[in-house]
Design an enzyme around this catalytic site. Sequence first.
Site, PDB file in Angstrom:
ATOM      1  N   GLY A  39     -40.702  -6.138  46.791  1.00  0.00           N
ATOM      2  CA  GLY A  39     -39.247  -6.153  46.214  1.00  0.00           C
ATOM      3  C   GLY A  39     -38.601  -4.712  46.387  1.00  0.00           C
ATOM      4  N   GLY A  85     -34.937  -3.534  46.391  1.00  0.00           N
ATOM      5  CA  GLY A  85     -34.235  -3.788  45.057  1.00  0.00           C
ATOM      6  C   GLY A  85     -33.753  -2.257  44.639  1.00  0.00           C
ATOM      7  CG  ASP A 135     -36.888  -6.775  49.867  1.00  0.00           C
ATOM      8  OD1 ASP A 135     -37.014  -6.180  48.568  1.00  0.00           O
ATOM      9  OD2 ASP A 135     -35.916  -7.817  50.200  1.00  0.00           O
ATOM     10  CB  ILE A 186     -44.590 -11.756  46.692  1.00  0.00           C
ATOM     11  CG1 ILE A 186     -43.363 -12.448  45.896  1.00  0.00           C
ATOM     12  CG2 ILE A 186     -44.331 -10.401  47.023  1.00  0.00           C
ATOM     13  CD1 ILE A 186     -43.448 -12.030  44.524  1.00  0.00           C
ATOM     14  CE1 TYR A 206     -36.551 -10.501  35.380  1.00  0.00           C
ATOM     15  CE2 TYR A 206     -35.653 -10.251  33.243  1.00  0.00           C
ATOM     16  CZ  TYR A 206     -36.205  -9.683  34.455  1.00  0.00           C
ATOM     17  OH  TYR A 206     -36.330  -8.538  34.710  1.00  0.00           O
ATOM     18  CE  LYS A 209     -39.878  -9.061  35.236  1.00  0.00           C
ATOM     19  NZ  LYS A 209     -40.581  -8.445  36.564  1.00  0.00           N
TER      20      LYS A 209
HETATM   21  C1  AKB Z   1     -31.668  -8.498  33.559  1.00  0.00           C
HETATM   22  O1  AKB Z   1     -30.553  -8.229  32.925  1.00  0.00           O
HETATM   23  O2  AKB Z   1     -32.161  -9.422  33.824  1.00  0.00           O
HETATM   24  C2  AKB Z   1     -32.497  -7.051  33.809  1.00  0.00           C
HETATM   25  C3  AKB Z   1     -33.565  -6.937  32.668  1.00  0.00           C
HETATM   26  C4  AKB Z   1     -32.839  -6.560  31.299  1.00  0.00           C
HETATM   27  O3  AKB Z   1     -34.722  -6.776  32.823  1.00  0.00           O
HETATM   28  N1  AKB Z   1     -31.899  -6.007  34.223  1.00  0.00           N
END
Ligand code: AKB
Length: 339
Positions: free
Chosen positions: A10, A13, A35, A55, A154, A158
């Site tokens: 990545g 970015g 990337d 990836i 997300y 994470k």
């Molecule tokens: C997002 O807004 O998704 C990212 C983060 C806070 O990880 N910038």
Amino acid sequence: MRKPVILITGAGGEIGHGLIERLWEESRPAIITIDLNPLDASLHDRVSRELTGSILDTNLLERILSEYEVDMVFHLAALLSTRGEFTPVTAHQVNVEGTLNVLDFAQKQGESHGRAVVFLYPSSIAAYGLPDLETRGRAGKVREHEWNVPTTMYGCNKLYCEHLGRYFNHHYKQLAAEKLSGKVDFRAIRFPGLISAETVPSGGTSDYAPEMIHAAARGEPYACFVRPDTRIPFMAMPDAVDALLALARAERTRLRYNVYNIGAFNPSAEEIRQMVLEGFPEADIRFEPDLKRQAIVDSWPEDVDDSAARTDWGLSPRYGFREAFHDYLFPHIAARYGH
Ligand code: AKB
């Protein structure tokens, strides 16, 4: 002989940009990048090899394995929180399956050259999930183990990948006859919202702060998608890059954890608007909250306790709120947009 290199996924970015520049200025190490898109022209001569690909392509990772000896990985590729809500399955593929591929790659590297591969992973404040504003206000500075109930795909990705990294580091194939764990030296930072003078992020939910200042610098009006009183932690990009490198270079024996909070300042959206006006008095910034994106930001903590990072590996951001704008953002952004 395979060639020793640092791998950055990545790489095109926001963080990758700053990281490649910093590594080049410091020591010009051999870097290979992955990337989906070609890197910015300004980065071409900073890297030894640029691979355009995904990836999720295990053949690509196998090729790197056969040609290079990787001792350090910065795994930056990810699909951010707003974009992930439109395509959750794709977010899971990139953020989880992609991370598993890169962890597996690092494990194989470590097994083949016999040294631990230092694996840097940018996690996020999105790994937290606070249920309502009252609880959030009471929670104050959250510790790494608190409120780990994220509401976004997300954030779930994470948090889970932090666990995957810890698994590879300490428990990988724990029933095998020989010990195989420890080949991946996994180190994660839960980043706050990041603000860069060089790049504008896309697909995140903390994007309102960088968008506000870049729009002001371009002389464009900006409608901020959160309420004026919205408060989350932020950091200037040079400090984020410094933190990644400080953690990468820390003695393993000093690290008590695999995952660390970091923070620098936590202004409200209105305080950011006021600060932007100090640099760009003509800026036209109004508030038009988008209730759904607001709910995501409201689930993130208003501040983080980063005392473990300060103690274990010397986190010490250069830029407070005022310095980030006056000493870093205003001068660099003005130069970028030709003021
Ligand atoms: C997002 O807004 O998704 C990212 C983060 C806070 O990880 N910038």
